[in-house]
Design an enzyme around this catalytic site. Structure first.
Site, PDB file in Angstrom:
ATOM      1  N   GLU A 214       0.805  -1.229   0.000  1.00 59.97           N
ATOM      2  CA  GLU A 214       0.000   0.000   0.000  1.00 59.97           C
ATOM      3  C   GLU A 214       0.831   1.269   0.000  1.00 59.97           C
ATOM      4  O   GLU A 214       0.434   2.285  -0.569  1.00 59.97           O
ATOM      5  CB  GLU A 214      -0.988   0.003   1.167  1.00 59.97           C
ATOM      6  CG  GLU A 214      -2.253  -0.807   0.914  1.00 59.97           C
ATOM      7  CD  GLU A 214      -2.053  -2.304   0.995  1.00 59.97           C
ATOM      8  OE1 GLU A 214      -0.989  -2.755   1.449  1.00 59.97           O
ATOM      9  OE2 GLU A 214      -2.974  -3.055   0.579  1.00 59.97           O
TER      10      GLU A 214
ATOM     11  N   HIS B 207     -11.019  -6.278   9.111  1.00 57.96           N
ATOM     12  CA  HIS B 207     -11.451  -5.957   7.750  1.00 57.96           C
ATOM     13  C   HIS B 207     -12.831  -5.302   7.696  1.00 57.96           C
ATOM     14  O   HIS B 207     -13.447  -5.255   6.639  1.00 57.96           O
ATOM     15  CB  HIS B 207     -11.499  -7.233   6.890  1.00 57.96           C
ATOM     16  CG  HIS B 207     -10.161  -7.665   6.382  1.00 57.96           C
ATOM     17  ND1 HIS B 207      -9.115  -7.938   7.210  1.00 57.96           N
ATOM     18  CD2 HIS B 207      -9.699  -7.851   5.115  1.00 57.96           C
ATOM     19  CE1 HIS B 207      -8.061  -8.295   6.477  1.00 57.96           C
ATOM     20  NE2 HIS B 207      -8.391  -8.247   5.211  1.00 57.96           N
TER      21      HIS B 207
END
Lengths: 326, 337
Positions: free
Chosen positions: A60, A129
């Site tokens: 990321e 998540h």
């Protein structure tokens, strides 16, 4: 107007802007060959090729950092984070670089950059998540944070974000991807960034919401209407800049407000909005402002427990009844 | 190189040295705030690279950036004004020591978070590739310490996967703050880390500016011809502490003295005389000129105005956007109006 899902509206916005401007390209995990983890960029790789639809490593900081660098040179990258939970891995690049570089170098660098990320719970993905940490990102001046609640806004806001010269974090809620609505087909249909919008008019109470809580608030408003209570639903759409004008205008008529967000309550969007209501319209307050939010626990995997923790239409309905009945 | 080019390069190195010495004084007087990281001892690296890069080559570095600012062509006056936080500084006084940049000079900063600019550098090169600027190389500097952070590895990997034209430069000054390379890095030769990414790499001497020039010119050519990234580990040494608040308990004075004997300005001076390019007298004149440039820079910076209140709210965004809160004092002030 065409009836479509929010997923289609987002996909359409991306497609049209890619067609319109060669400088726009997409980079992220599985955006290309796979077609997007949520199928938003399905078909893009075939149409635009690997130069403009770039599969990245699962890294990321490289995705957001790389997009920042490319934006500094005049390209207009759209960096996709598979979920906002992975944004923490790129936190430095989002809050320390994207939000700062224009200011810190006296405007020399322009960051025409969109970071798309999926937020929200309700899909049994367990605690890491399933978060809705949107408010964290709205804390930083220099970043624009946008999160649509309807398919039309998703299209119009995303197109504006792509055309913007500022870094925009565009937060999508995965459980809204299948929701349907009327969406303008005009290729230049734009919704302004940093403007709240009244999604339903009413004189008895103001419900402030954004993203997933917008359909929930509209649903609650429908039930309340059956009981003769007319709720006005103000959709923030943008968390930074935060446009309080329609909220305050509404509150001055209704004198009562409920703020609904999917994220945790402490230090959240509701905290900010209610503080501003008290600052800007104290004389109009007839009842304490109520906040509806997620129970302050890490979200569990178990479906029943997860739903118990997430804010529901029902919660908004009851909160409204409380601010009205005192 | 013409004779004048040699003299200019020599003078540039002396200007950098003197700027840093004056900066240290001004810091002690309280005129420069925040953190101050001096480049003294490393001048051959920025001067060497700065003198062989082409105008289309982008330069990006970490927070030890004053030398880079000067080598990329920013006027020492503007550098000094930024150090003093003044309106004529290259970042309008809002960036300070660690955040100098000039887009016109293709200098992309000055970045203060260790290693964070490494993926950004990959992105600069991506931007060039994407827009068809085929001849451009992004030259990205970072310290040895930055090669232990994840950003470095994500950036290097991406640059190799996408075959981006980046010259990665580790300025190995042998300490990440006060921690020696072999106490912090699994391999003591930083260049070995490039091997893991199948990337061409080399370790070179960073004290001799002519050697830096020759090596970097050769490597830039090779990137332009063959494409792809390349990592250079340039061995250098900083004579001063990491920043101004460094107790320097981690190294012996003798070690510093040993390196000072290898002084890059001394080496270059000797080279110029031995090669018959300049006499002692000519170089002394350059030294005097450098003193003058730096004195003028300090005068300019001292005379430059402080940024006004309004500067606080400029450049938060590129597009018009409301300021959410101006702070208590300014809110009160505007209420009074």
């Amino acid at each position: 107007m065409a009836r479509m899902t929010m997923r289609e509206a987002i996909s359409k916005a991306l497609w049209e802007e890619m067609e319109r401007d060669e400088r726009v390209f997409i980079m992220g995990e599985e955006v290309g060959v796979w077609g997007g983890a949520y199928a938003v960029t399905k078909g893009f790789y075939d149409r635009f090729g690997e130069k403009r639809v770039r599969d990245t490593p699962i890294a990321e900081a490289a995705i957001v950092g790389g997009a920042i660098g490319a934006a500094m040179t005049g390209a207009r990258p759209i960096a996709e984070l598979m979920t906002i939970n992975f944004a923490f891995v790129a936190m430095d690049h989002i809050v320390n670089e994207a939000a700062k570089l224009h200011y810190m170098f006296a405007g020399q660098f322009k960051l025409s950059l969109v970071i798309r990320a999926v937020s929200g719970g309700g899909r049994q993905l367990a605690a890491t998540h399933s978060q809705t940490p949107d408010a964290i990102f709205a804390h930083f001046p220099g970043l624009k944070v946008v999160s649509p609640g309807t398919p039309a806004d998703a299209k119009g806001l995303l197109k504006s974000a792509i055309r913007s010269d500022d870094p925009v974090l565009f937060i999508e809620n995965a459980t809204l991807y299948q929701t349907k609505g009327e969406v303008p087909e005009d290729e230049d249909y734009l919704e302004p960034l940093g403007k709240s919008k009244v999604q339903r008019e009413g004189d008895d109470v103001t419900i402030v919401a954004y993203s997933k809580m917008v359909p929930a608030a509209l649903e609650a408003a429908k039930r309340l209407a059956d009981e003769g209570i007319e709720a006005e639903v103000v959709d923030l759409r943008s968390l930074r800049p935060l446009d309080m004008d329609p909220v305050i205008a509404s509150f001055k008529r209704t004198n009562r407000a409920v703020i609904a967000e999917e994220g945790w309550r402490s230090y959240g969007v509701g905290s900010e909005v209610s503080a501003r209501i008290y600052e800007l319209a104290f004389d109009y307050v007839d009842a304490p402002v109520k906040r509806v939010a997620q129970a302050e626990v890490p979200l569990p995997y178990n479906a029943r427990l997860e739903q118990l923790a997430l804010p529901q239409t029902e919660d908004i309905y009851h909160a409204v009844k409380e601010v009205i009945n005192g | 190189m013409e004779k004048q080019d040699f003299l200019d390069l020599y003078r540039e190195m002396v200007v950098i040295r003197r700027i840093e010495e004056r900066a240290a004084e001004l810091y002690q007087k309280g005129k420069i705030g925040g953190f101050l990281h001096l480049y003294i001892g490393q001048e051959a690296v920025c001067a060497g690279i700065g003198s062989v890069r082409q105008p289309q080559d982008r330069i990006i570095t970490a927070y030890r950036d004053h030398g880079w600012a000067i080598s990329t062509g920013i006027d020492p006056k503007v550098v000094m004004a930024e150090l003093l936080g003044k309106v004529d500084g290259c970042s309008g006084g809002k960036g300070g020591s660690m955040h100098m940049a000039d887009v016109e000079k293709n200098f992309w900063g000055g970045h203060a978070i260790v290693g964070a600019h490494i993926p950004i550098a990959a992105g600069l090169a991506l931007g060039d590739v994407y827009q068809g600027n085929d001849d451009a190389v992004t030259i990205c500097m970072f310290g040895d310490g930055a090669t232990n952070i994840g950003f470095f590895h994500e950036g290097l990997n991406l640059s190799k996967v996408w075959n981006l034209p980046v010259l990665w430069v580790t300025e190995n000054n042998q300490y990440g703050m006060g921690t020696a390379v072999d106490r912090a890095s699994a391999v003591s030769e930083i260049r070995q880390k490039a091997e893991g990414y199948g990337m061409r790499n080399e370790r070179i001497d960073g004290m001799d500016v002519m050697q830096v020039r020759a090596d970097v010119e050769r490597v830039l050519d090779s990137i332009r011809k063959e494409g792809g990234p390349y990592l250079l580990e340039i061995m250098t040494y900083r004579y001063r502490g990491h920043s101004m608040g460094d107790p320097e308990r981690y190294r012996e004075k003798e070690e510093v003295k040993k390196w000072e004997a290898e002084d890059p300005i001394g080496i270059f001076r000797k080279y110029l005389i031995d090669e018959g390019i300049a006499t002692e007298q000519v170089l002394d004149e350059q030294d005097a000129e450098a003193e003058k440039i730096v004195a003028e820079a300090v005068d300019f910076a001292e005379a430059s105005p402080e940024p006004g209140d309004d500067a606080l709210f400029e450049h938060i965004y590129a597009e018009p956007a409301p300021v959410e809160y101006r702070g208590y004092a300014l809110e009160k002030k505007s209420e009074g109006k």
